[in-house]
Design a protein around this motif. Structure first.
Motif, PDB file in Angstrom:
ATOM      1  N   LEU A   7       8.161   9.246   0.176  1.00 35.29           N
ATOM      2  CA  LEU A   7       6.771   8.863   0.482  1.00 35.29           C
ATOM      3  C   LEU A   7       6.618   7.399   0.893  1.00 35.29           C
ATOM      4  O   LEU A   7       6.035   7.110   1.942  1.00 35.29           O
ATOM      5  CB  LEU A   7       5.841   9.178  -0.698  1.00 35.29           C
ATOM      6  N   ILE A  64       8.160   6.817   4.464  1.00 38.01           N
ATOM      7  CA  ILE A  64       7.440   7.395   5.601  1.00 38.01           C
ATOM      8  C   ILE A  64       6.103   6.688   5.802  1.00 38.01           C
ATOM      9  O   ILE A  64       5.634   6.526   6.917  1.00 38.01           O
ATOM     10  CB  ILE A  64       7.279   8.917   5.432  1.00 38.01           C
ATOM     11  N   MET A  65       5.500   6.219   4.704  1.00 37.81           N
ATOM     12  CA  MET A  65       4.220   5.513   4.846  1.00 37.81           C
ATOM     13  C   MET A  65       4.409   4.118   5.411  1.00 37.81           C
ATOM     14  O   MET A  65       3.526   3.589   6.073  1.00 37.81           O
ATOM     15  CB  MET A  65       3.512   5.436   3.484  1.00 37.81           C
ATOM     16  N   TRP A  66       5.564   3.548   5.125  1.00 37.76           N
ATOM     17  CA  TRP A  66       5.819   2.181   5.628  1.00 37.76           C
ATOM     18  C   TRP A  66       6.151   2.211   7.122  1.00 37.76           C
ATOM     19  O   TRP A  66       5.786   1.305   7.886  1.00 37.76           O
ATOM     20  CB  TRP A  66       6.946   1.536   4.831  1.00 37.76           C
ATOM     21  N   GLY A  67       6.855   3.245   7.550  1.00 37.54           N
ATOM     22  CA  GLY A  67       7.165   3.371   8.989  1.00 37.54           C
ATOM     23  C   GLY A  67       8.477   2.708   9.358  1.00 37.54           C
ATOM     24  O   GLY A  67       9.481   2.945   8.715  1.00 37.54           O
ATOM     25  N   ILE A 107       0.830  -1.220   0.000  1.00 39.58           N
ATOM     26  CA  ILE A 107       0.000   0.000   0.000  1.00 39.58           C
ATOM     27  C   ILE A 107       0.861   1.266   0.000  1.00 39.58           C
ATOM     28  O   ILE A 107       0.590   2.179  -0.789  1.00 39.58           O
ATOM     29  CB  ILE A 107      -1.022  -0.041   1.159  1.00 39.58           C
ATOM     30  N   LEU A 114       0.350   6.520  -6.967  1.00 39.28           N
ATOM     31  CA  LEU A 114      -0.845   7.289  -7.331  1.00 39.28           C
ATOM     32  C   LEU A 114      -0.631   8.787  -7.127  1.00 39.28           C
ATOM     33  O   LEU A 114      -1.011   9.591  -7.986  1.00 39.28           O
ATOM     34  CB  LEU A 114      -2.034   6.823  -6.488  1.00 39.28           C
ATOM     35  N   VAL A 115      -0.022   9.136  -5.990  1.00 42.47           N
ATOM     36  CA  VAL A 115       0.230  10.561  -5.714  1.00 42.47           C
ATOM     37  C   VAL A 115       1.122  11.156  -6.809  1.00 42.47           C
ATOM     38  O   VAL A 115       0.836  12.227  -7.345  1.00 42.47           O
ATOM     39  CB  VAL A 115       0.872  10.741  -4.309  1.00 42.47           C
ATOM     40  N   LEU A 167       1.937   1.636  -3.618  1.00 43.23           N
ATOM     41  CA  LEU A 167       0.828   1.938  -4.541  1.00 43.23           C
ATOM     42  C   LEU A 167       0.345   3.373  -4.344  1.00 43.23           C
ATOM     43  O   LEU A 167       0.126   4.108  -5.313  1.00 43.23           O
ATOM     44  CB  LEU A 167      -0.329   0.948  -4.320  1.00 43.23           C
ATOM     45  N   PHE A 168       0.199   3.765  -3.088  1.00 39.71           N
ATOM     46  CA  PHE A 168      -0.306   5.115  -2.832  1.00 39.71           C
ATOM     47  C   PHE A 168       0.703   6.173  -3.296  1.00 39.71           C
ATOM     48  O   PHE A 168       0.314   7.191  -3.876  1.00 39.71           O
ATOM     49  CB  PHE A 168      -0.620   5.299  -1.340  1.00 39.71           C
ATOM     50  N   PHE A 202      11.832   4.642   9.697  1.00 36.97           N
ATOM     51  CA  PHE A 202      11.741   5.887   8.935  1.00 36.97           C
ATOM     52  C   PHE A 202      10.884   6.944   9.622  1.00 36.97           C
ATOM     53  O   PHE A 202       9.660   6.926   9.516  1.00 36.97           O
ATOM     54  CB  PHE A 202      11.163   5.616   7.537  1.00 36.97           C
TER      55      PHE A 202
END
Lengths: 256, 479
Positions: free
Chosen positions: B85, B88-91, B37, B44-45, B40-41, B94
């Motif tokens: 991105l 930071i989204m994965w965590g 995710i 998309l961004v 993928l996100f 990070f």
């Protein structure tokens, strides 16, 4: 050229909606996964922990029952042991049917084996035999088997507790992951809105203002309005039409 | 300056990133990883923000130099932000600053990391990490130019900003040819190394990730122990050969591969570069052997790998160089300052500038002896005009200024002197590892957040060769 501007604006809104919708979908999906993890945490590990606690309690009661037999209290001892054994087996079956961790089967098997050995020792009659009052036998055989079974049950409980702790730690990361698409979508939407606003201003508002200013300043010195249109859409068509209108006016009025 | 034109090119840069993010996402989907995710996100961004300007802005036939500067400087900065991105989204390890540092380190092909456990990362994210090297190696703007329609003027302007004056000295072709050549050599080297590493026993995924990092002179490994994990002489030799090749001017590699007369063997700069590295390897090997650190064979093997790794600004490791004797450390520091050749995928000072300065010094000494003599400076048969000499000198001064400022700022944040000094020079030169806490087997995780941010800016300055950033800032002031 027809509907180009409309399409551009629609595309802008469409992309914004797509971004927010996908962020929402991802967040919902992550929260769904989180709730599933939470359920798993309760269903899988917590059930076994409760069963282990029940087994430990049953073992303690069995030990009390055995001590009563050692003291010659046959009826009370047998009654306590019987109910504790059935409580132990009930809890054990629960744990056996709830294998969720890798290698948990081996832990359950160890509990079964040690309990079987322990049970073999107290199943044979104690009260009224030479073992009644034999504290050395109790100390060296029965109590050792009791401690061994307790240790195996504790190991099973620790395995599930550790897994529960690990899963709870993961849940923190999962909750962060569930929030991130929302945060990113908000930031991206702000950026996108600034960009959208810039393009609308540059390609729609600015040319319209320019045309309006040019019309206000128009002094019939030339049949042409000088406006700088950067796009090839309805705005340009409007500017072309205005120039066309002026040209026709000039022709009609016979101006040169 | 037309802002909409700059935004349009920035959009294309985002789309290039989105393409690579999508590949990383596919890997993640295939392996059913936790990074699916986030990847993928992020894709998309990048697609949404990248495609929108293309809808509004009409085709561009010309761009100004200021627009070119803005596209390159903002493009690199924006790319680094977009690249963080998925992290930071994965965590995990990070945080905001850590993700930015890792992304900047990837794109600028520095290879410094904040990760204490690289192997904990999902494969999709590891691929993305290696991809940032690969995209940054050839230059994210050069990538955009490759996919742009054949409009000559924007290409020329952007190439002039993206590729430094000194690197252009050896590109004697049209912009289109140079781009094709760069891409061809880049792809060929990547494919060849992947194949050879795989044949030498490295897994396919690791081979791709390591060849991305080698050809881009990056240094991100998929293993906590870097190349030391494989403990294979064959793998080390392959990586050394490709590191040295990637540290060379791609124009010279092209002429050498195609059998043209102006090739590596006739270039004094290239021969001096390889010669300097060979001398460095022998000196380090001798030092390690004499002081009893290693047997002769092992000393040569380790010295060869580490000197090539630092000398080409790659940053892979087979040993913790922080434990080496002072002499060897000093040699490595020299190579950290010198960096690789202009026109290669590396950043930093560049060997060519050092070479030019040495010859310029000789010229000045001759002029002291014979003040009325007409002395021209020639390098590889080309007359170097005085403006380039001055430019190089100013660049070196700016380089030292940035390095000193960064070291000062880090020491102000209570970072020890050797760590601050070596981290600054390694990040400015886009080398990667420094010494003490940030050595070849260490990482940058212990540095304070402000220090990581300073070093991220330093890495970008090193990659953009300072002048572009200064030019961009003066454009902003001009406005």
């Amino acid at each position: 050229m027809k509907n180009r501007l409309k399409l551009k604006i629609l595309a802008g809104f469409g992309l914004l909606v797509a971004m927010l919708a996908s962020a929402g979908a991802f967040s919902i999906f992550e929260f769904y996964r989180m709730s599933r993890s939470l359920n798993a945490l309760i269903d899988d590990n917590y059930k076994t922990i409760v069963a282990s606690r029940a087994m430990l309690e049953a073992l303690e009661r069995e030990d009390s029952g055995i001590l009563m037999l050692m003291l010659g209290q046959w009826d009370e001892g047998r009654h306590i042991i019987g109910s504790a054994d059935s409580a132990f087996m009930h809890a054990f079956i629960q744990a056996e049917n709830n294998l969720t961790e890798p290698n948990e089967g081996a832990y359950v098997e160890k509990v079964r084996m040690s309990y079987r050995d322990y049970k073999t020792l107290w199943e044979r009659p104690i009260a009224g035999t030479e073992r009644q009052g034999d504290m050395l036998w109790y100390q060296h055989e029965l109590h050792q088997a009791f401690l061994q079974t307790k240790a195996e049950v504790n190991a099973l409980m620790e395995l599930n507790q550790q897994s529960m702790y690990d899963e709870a730690t993961l849940l923190e990361a999962k909750s962060k992951r569930a929030m991130m698409p929302g945060i990113m979508a908000i930031l991206s939407a702000i950026l996108f809105s600034i960009m959208f606003n810039f393009f609308i201003s540059r390609y729609l508002v600015a040319p319209l203002r320019e045309m309006s200013g040019a019309l206000q300043r128009y002094n019939f010195q030339s049949p042409e309005l000088k406006v700088n249109i950067r796009s090839n859409d309805e705005v340009r068509a409007l500017a072309d039409e205005l120039n066309h209108l002026l040209r026709r006016m000039w022709d009609k009025l016979g101006l040169k | 300056m037309r802002t909409e034109v700059v935004i349009k090119y920035l959009g294309i840069i985002l789309l290039v990133n989105a393409a690579m993010l999508f590949v990383a996402f596919l890997i993640s989907v295939l392996l059913q990883e936790t990074s699916t995710i986030p990847l993928l996100f992020s894709t998309l961004v990048c697609v949404i923000l990248g495609i929108f300007p293309l809808i509004f802005v009409e085709r561009v036939h010309d761009i100004s130099f200021q627009e070119g500067l803005s596209i390159v400087v903002i493009g690199w900065t924006m790319t680094c932000i977009a690249g963080m991105l998925p992290y930071i989204m994965w965590g995990g390890e990070f945080s905001l600053v850590n993700a930015f540092f890792e992304s900047v380190s990837g794109y600028t092909t520095t290879g410094s990391t904040i990760l204490t456990d690289v192997e904990a990362l999902p494969k999709g994210l590891l691929f993305w990490r290696a991809s940032t090297h690969w995209l940054g190696g050839i230059g994210i703007v050069a990538f955009v130019l490759l996919i742009l329609p054949k409009s000559r003027n924007p290409r020329l302007k952007l190439m002039n900003v993206e590729i430094s004056e000194i690197a252009r000295q050896n590109f004697r072709y049209t912009t289109r040819r140079v781009l094709g050549m760069l891409a061809g050599v880049y792809l060929l080297l990547t494919l060849a190394e992947t194949l050879l590493l795989n044949l030498a026993g490295m897994g396919l995924f690791d081979s791709i990730a390591h060849s991305f990092a080698t050809i881009a002179t990056g240094g991100f490994s998929t293993r906590n122990l870097s190349v030391a994990y494989y403990d294979s002489l064959a793998i080390e030799i392959i990586i050394v050969v490709f590191m040295v090749l990637s540290g060379m001017h791609f124009g010279l590699l092209f002429t050498t591969f195609t059998g043209k007369p102006q090739n590596i063997f006739r270039s004094k700069v290239a021969l001096s570069y390889v010669g300097a590295m060979a001398v460095g390897m022998l000196l380090v090997a001798a030092n390690l052997y004499w002081l009893g650190y290693h047997s002769p064979g092992q000393a040569l093997r380790t010295a060869m790998f580490q000197v090539a790794s630092v000398g080409t600004t790659t940053g892979f490791a087979t040993e913790d160089t922080a434990a080496w004797p002072s002499f060897s450390i000093l040699i490595l520091i020299w190579f950290t300052i010198q960096c690789a050749m202009a026109g290669s995928t590396s950043g930093g000072l560049k060997f060519d500038r050092v070479y030019l300065m040495v010859h310029s010094l000789r010229k000045q000494l001759r002029l002291l002896k014979h003040p009325n003599a007409v002395v021209t400076l020639r390098i590889d048969g080309q007359v170097i005009d005085e403006s380039l000499e001055r430019q190089t000198l100013v660049f070196i001064l700016m380089y030292v200024l940035v390095f000193v400022t960064s070291t000062l700022l880090l020491t102000l944040l209570d970072v020890s002197l050797l760590t601050a000094f070596s981290a600054s020079i390694a990040c400015l030169g886009n080398v990667g590892p420094g010494f003490e806490h940030v050595s070849s087997m260490g990482n940058f995780s212990e540095l304070p957040a402000a220090g990581k941010f300073v070093l991220s800016i330093v890495m970008l300055l090193g990659r953009l060769e300072i002048f572009s950033v200064l030019g961009f800032l003066s454009t902003l002031r001009g406005r």
